[in-house]
Design an enzyme around this catalytic site. Structure first.
Site, PDB file in Angstrom:
ATOM      1  N   LYS C  46      -9.745  -2.751  -1.986  1.00  0.00           N
ATOM      2  CA  LYS C  46     -10.190  -2.836  -3.380  1.00  0.00           C
ATOM      3  C   LYS C  46     -11.657  -2.420  -3.419  1.00  0.00           C
ATOM      4  O   LYS C  46     -12.397  -2.629  -2.458  1.00  0.00           O
ATOM      5  CB  LYS C  46     -10.029  -4.299  -3.842  1.00  0.00           C
ATOM      6  CG  LYS C  46     -10.502  -4.600  -5.251  1.00  0.00           C
ATOM      7  CD  LYS C  46      -9.528  -4.121  -6.297  1.00  0.00           C
ATOM      8  CE  LYS C  46     -10.101  -4.204  -7.716  1.00  0.00           C
ATOM      9  NZ  LYS C  46      -9.368  -3.318  -8.644  1.00  0.00           N
ATOM     10  N   ILE C  72      -8.441  -3.735 -14.603  1.00  0.00           N
ATOM     11  CA  ILE C  72      -8.819  -4.913 -13.833  1.00  0.00           C
ATOM     12  C   ILE C  72     -10.335  -5.124 -13.954  1.00  0.00           C
ATOM     13  O   ILE C  72     -10.809  -6.249 -14.054  1.00  0.00           O
ATOM     14  CB  ILE C  72      -8.417  -4.744 -12.347  1.00  0.00           C
ATOM     15  CG1 ILE C  72      -6.919  -4.450 -12.209  1.00  0.00           C
ATOM     16  CG2 ILE C  72      -8.815  -5.962 -11.525  1.00  0.00           C
ATOM     17  CD1 ILE C  72      -5.984  -5.528 -12.678  1.00  0.00           C
ATOM     18  N   CYS C 131     -13.852   5.212 -11.593  1.00  0.00           N
ATOM     19  CA  CYS C 131     -13.147   4.080 -12.187  1.00  0.00           C
ATOM     20  C   CYS C 131     -13.283   4.130 -13.694  1.00  0.00           C
ATOM     21  O   CYS C 131     -14.391   4.110 -14.228  1.00  0.00           O
ATOM     22  CB  CYS C 131     -13.696   2.749 -11.678  1.00  0.00           C
ATOM     23  SG  CYS C 131     -12.833   1.358 -12.442  1.00  0.00           S
ATOM     24  N   LYS C 166     -13.919   9.819  -4.177  1.00  0.00           N
ATOM     25  CA  LYS C 166     -12.692   9.715  -4.969  1.00  0.00           C
ATOM     26  C   LYS C 166     -12.937  10.258  -6.361  1.00  0.00           C
ATOM     27  O   LYS C 166     -13.785   9.751  -7.104  1.00  0.00           O
ATOM     28  CB  LYS C 166     -12.232   8.257  -5.028  1.00  0.00           C
ATOM     29  CG  LYS C 166     -10.913   8.068  -5.788  1.00  0.00           C
ATOM     30  CD  LYS C 166     -10.315   6.714  -5.508  1.00  0.00           C
ATOM     31  CE  LYS C 166      -8.990   6.508  -6.203  1.00  0.00           C
ATOM     32  NZ  LYS C 166      -8.443   5.180  -5.926  1.00  0.00           N
TER      33      LYS C 166
HETATM   34  C1  FMN Z   1      -3.966  -2.341 -10.421  1.00  0.00           C
HETATM   35  C2  FMN Z   1      -4.757  -1.196  -9.910  1.00  0.00           C
HETATM   36  C3  FMN Z   1      -6.046  -1.401  -9.457  1.00  0.00           C
HETATM   37  C4  FMN Z   1      -6.817  -0.350  -8.991  1.00  0.00           C
HETATM   38  N1  FMN Z   1      -8.075  -0.589  -8.537  1.00  0.00           N
HETATM   39  C5  FMN Z   1      -8.800   0.447  -8.022  1.00  0.00           C
HETATM   40  C6  FMN Z   1     -10.096   0.222  -7.488  1.00  0.00           C
HETATM   41  O1  FMN Z   1     -10.588  -0.892  -7.439  1.00  0.00           O
HETATM   42  N2  FMN Z   1     -10.794   1.288  -7.006  1.00  0.00           N
HETATM   43  C7  FMN Z   1     -10.271   2.557  -7.021  1.00  0.00           C
HETATM   44  O2  FMN Z   1     -10.937   3.483  -6.554  1.00  0.00           O
HETATM   45  N3  FMN Z   1      -9.042   2.796  -7.502  1.00  0.00           N
HETATM   46  C8  FMN Z   1      -8.302   1.776  -8.007  1.00  0.00           C
HETATM   47  N4  FMN Z   1      -7.040   2.018  -8.504  1.00  0.00           N
HETATM   48  C9  FMN Z   1      -6.527   3.393  -8.517  1.00  0.00           C
HETATM   49  C10 FMN Z   1      -5.611   3.658  -7.326  1.00  0.00           C
HETATM   50  O3  FMN Z   1      -6.312   3.560  -6.125  1.00  0.00           O
HETATM   51  C11 FMN Z   1      -4.996   5.076  -7.450  1.00  0.00           C
HETATM   52  O4  FMN Z   1      -6.017   6.036  -7.449  1.00  0.00           O
HETATM   53  C12 FMN Z   1      -4.193   5.204  -8.731  1.00  0.00           C
HETATM   54  O5  FMN Z   1      -3.478   4.017  -8.947  1.00  0.00           O
HETATM   55  C13 FMN Z   1      -3.224   6.375  -8.717  1.00  0.00           C
HETATM   56  O6  FMN Z   1      -2.231   6.227  -7.744  1.00  0.00           O
HETATM   57  P1  FMN Z   1      -0.766   5.598  -8.018  1.00  0.00           P
HETATM   58  O7  FMN Z   1      -0.175   6.351  -9.161  1.00  0.00           O
HETATM   59  O8  FMN Z   1      -0.049   5.781  -6.730  1.00  0.00           O
HETATM   60  O9  FMN Z   1      -0.979   4.184  -8.350  1.00  0.00           O
HETATM   61  C14 FMN Z   1      -6.274   0.957  -8.974  1.00  0.00           C
HETATM   62  C15 FMN Z   1      -4.963   1.163  -9.417  1.00  0.00           C
HETATM   63  C16 FMN Z   1      -4.206   0.110  -9.880  1.00  0.00           C
HETATM   64  C17 FMN Z   1      -2.816   0.371 -10.349  1.00  0.00           C
END
Ligand code: FMN
Ligand code: FAD
Ligand code: FAD
Ligand code: FMN
Ligand code: FES
Ligand code: FES
Lengths: 305, 263, 305, 263
Positions: C46, C72, C131, C166
């Protein structure tokens, strides 16, 4: 009490706020076999360019999870054939007609719009500065505030009736583009065009579209479209036509609450050609149940945290 | 041409044929009597992982009760969902869509070329011709598949009284080889006064198209394409025409003249 | 023959290319109850900020069609507690550890990264400049090439080990941002973070997230992520970690073909905690069937039209 | 605490209870014997329009054969899909998850407060307590609903021998009014040596929480929250704590002490 479904955009009154989106209803003939177009709030034609365009070779659509990609490539009959062959049919329809205009250069946008000036049947034009599927024109105008203002102002100068600008979600700040379009003389916005995406056939290891990428549409993109409508609504007081992933009246209510005055239905037409009619029906019920007199009472009534 | 209807119908009968083929009968469809061979319906799948409709050729109709039969081969996600439909389940049907086969004159010899899942519209065509008085013996029904199990509803075709000629690539039924081989032999010998009606995989259609052009036998091909809308509005299903330009398979087709499409 | 699943990113070797994404696997403890983390190529924590953060009040997630929205708000224990309470656990795991770093100011990014310099267990850091869910920091750095280069260079100056940046899809040109990050000293990219979106509760007429908007993730966004990976791949030779909507090995193959060297699994973990393991398994099968020796043979092998 | 298992199970029994309630028994679940009252499982729905899992409290287990019973009320899309499951259908189950109720000492009087769909974990709790030797007469089972039809499995509860006290808002069964009214009366009179165990709608939990605090009766509340992951990794299910900070309902809960959560 029947709720009032009429909405007003740039001085044009629509019987109801549910239109069909550009590229998803052709020039109206096919849909008219299924129901009278008078049941629609209005119809937006496929993008019209100066010359006829064949578009990209097939495959130019691909199914995705809860949506689709398309790279049709602005296939259309061109402005001349449009006026000659399509306008007579449209002239007989009891609905609002919006002609979507596209071009590779500012001159092309201007020339198409200029010729449309004399076409009585159309109520407004929608400037497509957001098509992700052509090399030239389209999205490059819609991703740069300077070019946006320039092309909108150039069209504004030759087109006397209302002018809608259709915005792209593929930008850092849709608000900045909206402001530029407003400065150029836009009367309203359509928010939004499709989202750039792609898909790969893992057996052939080739893209699933000959254009290599395309525009993502359908239910998958609804949350994005809602955020874009909200962003434009926070930035400008011009009316917004919301579009992106709307399939039913619940989706429609979300768009109104976020600030849309009217809606367009695109991809959902492919699955449910009668979707616009059902949405109008559902919206009326919702208004009735909530004791609201007019659909306009919903517009922008989102209570944010 | 009749206007397409968009109606909720129920699955009233399903037969599991061999090799992942299924026959589904839906009813009541108010336009069943308007469906013509070569036309198709666009079927909404029950709410699930697949969003778009799927196109299926009309395989037969029972006009008196609005029954509409489709014969479906399970090949992917969409058809797998269909195969899970049970009797009584409802779904939505849009059709009839597309240009039907132009029917031959009664004294013309009909050469049907069916390849695999291209079979259903040709079954409907043969039935229709016979109903309209065409002599079944003047209908040659060439039917090809990879193997014995690809050739379905044999007894049903035979019952029509047509001249059924089967070819399988592995020789497990009928002549061994591609179906276009016996078709070629036949047309070379008896090509005069023949009309070809073909539906099947792309390779087969290409071969039939070339045969027709080379031997100057006129005819029609029924094509497939991915069809987002099925009604002509999305421009997603186009094929290039030999004369230049594109045609929409869903409404300018799916039936095209031999020589018309750049296959 | 067992295909070689090893990949190398910025000099760090991963046993397999399937990692878990930031924010979707906490700090590893919970997932470790389900399977040994050694089965993962790596784990991205996270986002860590300088101070602990509570995040936004609930509701902060909402289900959407084939996806979800989250806001979040970078809830996390802060760098101190992270090092004190979470690192000891991570140190015992036989997998690559990537710490995701976020901040509201360049100084904050720098300070968190500086402190991580001394944490032996981590293999790389991933700079979250994308983010969408916080007012300050995050996406504003990632939407401006100038700020991107500045924050990356500042972190680069204090952090000696590999540095992943990222990227956000919510920009006009992700390629421009990637180039800026590369100029700032990035060693690799993670493409992509979530897409800005929103959803409305039509009964209460309130947004379904207290933050009013959030990040869209899950299968719905896969086509967008693929296009973003392709765009970055066309622009830079740095390795790319692909993320966005990956649920199974087929999706994974698409990402490799578009140019990803490794992957992260986010939202799919919520539905299928063992998804990464299944994906590794499926990829091996695919390679075997296609007689390919190494997963790296797939990278960027899309044959475009 | 046992590690959660992620397993494919089959629906081996379904009972349609009244008012959109269903009892589903899945098997074989290897961790059935590890499930404790208050814990839940995260159920994957058959491929369809709903992507995320859904959380359901364990209602009973048959440890010998790995049977796990859930009692589900159909309230939305997810549960509607569940209701369409047929015997023999497979699905994936992740669990047991979450913190169970801390069991009372044998001589403590148990005051169960069940509201509507909060009933299942409390049924499991009562059963467990009795199995462990708790005197059924010392278990007060307050059960509230809007109407008669909201009160399910009455005979099953009665068979346990507990002291069942029903309240319905419309008075069609038991006492008329909110269930918290008789609970209050009871606690005011006999609150000493009682432990409260409550699960139900937010308003009810809030009232019970206040009652417990006001009357100094300790107890536990089982909460609900939208749960994307169910295992503690997404931070999507948090609730604010009275002491400040957030707790994850899925793994710090769903069972919390009265007074712990800022309801
Ligand atoms: C509940 C949740 C919390 C996330 N928290 C972060 C975070 O703290 N930092 C970050 O760089 N990306 C965060 N992401 C983004 C994910 O790392 C990822 O880039 C994004 O969900 C796309 O991938 P997915 O479609 O496989 O979920 C979060 C995603 C979700 C769903
Ligand atoms: C006019 C017409 C008539 C047809 N008649 C029959 C019939 O009688 N019996 C029968 O079994 N099949 C018929 N088909 C084919 C049938 O529609 C396809 O088999 C089916 O759509 C694809 O199978 P699926 O949905 O299970 O595959 P999926 O795996 O779900 O789809 C496979 C891929 O094919 C794409 N696709 C969808 N529709 C088509 C299509 N029509 N052609 C090519 N790709 C497509 C999807 O977008 C997806 O990418 C017909 C198709 C057309 C166009
Ligand atoms: C720990 C726990 C135990 C539960 N035990 C039971 C039980 O034993 N029996 C029973 O019938 N129900 C139980 N539930 C509630 C059940 O999970 C919800 O009824 C269900 O998820 C929502 O119904 P749906 O999926 O049909 O509604 P949908 O219409 O599909 O979902 C409604 C909306 O609620 C959201 N949502 C999803 N899950 C939840 C949730 N848990 N709480 C609030 N909103 C949610 C969805 O994202 C969606 O936006 C429990 C919930 C939790 C958290
Ligand atoms: C097949 C197809 C063709 C399209 N063609 C055009 C077009 O020519 N001009 C245009 O401005 N938008 C075009 N669009 C975009 C739609 O008008 C609409 O903005 C987009 O599809 C999002 O709405 P939806 O999710 O309801 O489909 C097209 C969309 C689709 C699916
Ligand atoms: S399928 Fe849409 S035009 Fe043919
Ligand atoms: S549901 Fe994900 S942390 Fe609780």
């Amino acid at each position: 009490m029947t709720p009032d479904m009429k909405v007003m955009i740039a001085g044009v009154e629509f019987d109801n706020p549910v239109l069909t989106a550009s590229g998803c209803c052709g020039y109206g003939e096919e849909l008219a076999q299924l129901y009278p177009l008078s049941k629609l709030g209005g119809l937006v034609t496929k993008s019209i360019t100066l010359e006829p365009r064949l578009g990209h070779p097939p495959p130019r659509t691909a199914e995705t999870v809860s949506g689709m990609l398309n790279a049709i490539g602005l296939a259309n009959v061109g402005i001349e054939a449009f006026i000659r062959e399509k306008v007579p049919f449209l002239a007989k329809q009891q609905t609002r007609i919006i002609v979507n205009v596209a071009g590779a250069t500012i001159d092309e946008y201007v020339e198409v719009s200029r010729r449309l000036n004399d076409v009585a049947v159309l109520d407004m034009i929608e400037l497509n500065i957001s098509c992700p599927n052509v090399d030239q024109g389209g999205i490059q105008f819609g991703s740069d505030p300077y070019l946006t203002e320039k092309v909108v102002a150039a069209v504004r100068a030759v087109f006397a009736r209302p002018l809608i600008v259709k915005l792209s979600p593929n930008v850092t700040s849709i608000g900045d583009i909206a402001s530029a379009a407003e400065a150029g003389g836009a009367d309203a916005f359509t928010v939004m065009n499709s989202v750039i995406g792609t898909a790969v056939d893992i057996d052939t290891r080739r893209p699933r579209l000959t254009n290599n990428k395309g525009g993502l549409t359908g239910p998958a993109i609804k949350p994005i479209a809602l955020a874009m409508v909200d962003a434009v609504h926070s930035r400008s007081r011009l009316p917004i036509i919301g579009v992106g992933g709307i399939s039913d009246w619940r989706d429609a209510v979300e768009f109104f609450l976020c600030g849309a005055t009217a809606l367009q239905i695109g991809t959902a037409l492919f699955v449910e050609p009668e979707a616009p009619l059902k949405i109008v029906h559902g919206l009326k019920d919702y208004l009735r149940k909530n004791k609201m007199k007019s659909i306009t009472d919903l517009v922008g009534r989102l209570e944010k945290y | 041409m009749t206007r397409p209807k968009c109606e909720t119908v129920r699955l009233i009968k399903r037969r599991d044929l061999k090799n992942d083929y299924f026959s589904f009968t839906f009813a009541p469809f108010s336009a069943a009597d308007k469906c013509r061979p070569g036309q198709f319906v666009h079927l909404k799948l029950p709410a699930g992982e697949v969003y778009f409709r799927r196109a299926f050729s009309v395989a037969s109709v029972e006009t008196s009760c609005g029954d509409l039969e489709l014969i479906v081969k399970v090949v992917g996600r969409g058809t797998r969902i269909l195969a899970a439909l049970r009797r009584g389940d409802a779904t939505n049907l849009l059709g009839p869509l597309g240009q039907p086969f132009k029917l031959p004159r009664r004294r013309e010899r009909v050469v049907i070329v069916a390849g695999g899942v291209g079979f259903p519209p040709l079954l409907f065509l043969a039935q229709k011709l016979i109903d309209r008085g065409h002599d079944p013996k003047h209908i040659l029904f060439f039917y090809g598949g990879r193997s014995r199990s690809d050739i379905i509803e044999r007894s049903r075709i035979k019952k029509l009284g047509v001249d059924l000629r089967i070819a399988t690539e592995d020789g497990t039924l009928g002549e061994q080889g591609l179906v276009t081989k016996p078709v070629k032999t036949f047309l070379q010998k008896y090509g005069d006064n023949c009309r070809i009606f073909a539906c099947g995989p792309e390779g087969m259609l290409k071969a039939v198209n070339e045969l027709g052009l080379a031997l100057h036998v006129p005819g029609q091909l029924s094509l497939e394409a991915p069809m987002p809308c099925g009604i002509g509005v999305c421009l997603g299903c186009v094929v290039p025409l030999t004369a230049g330009g594109h045609a929409r398979v869903c409404c300018d087709g799916p039936v095209f003249q031999i020589g018309e499409v750049a296959l």
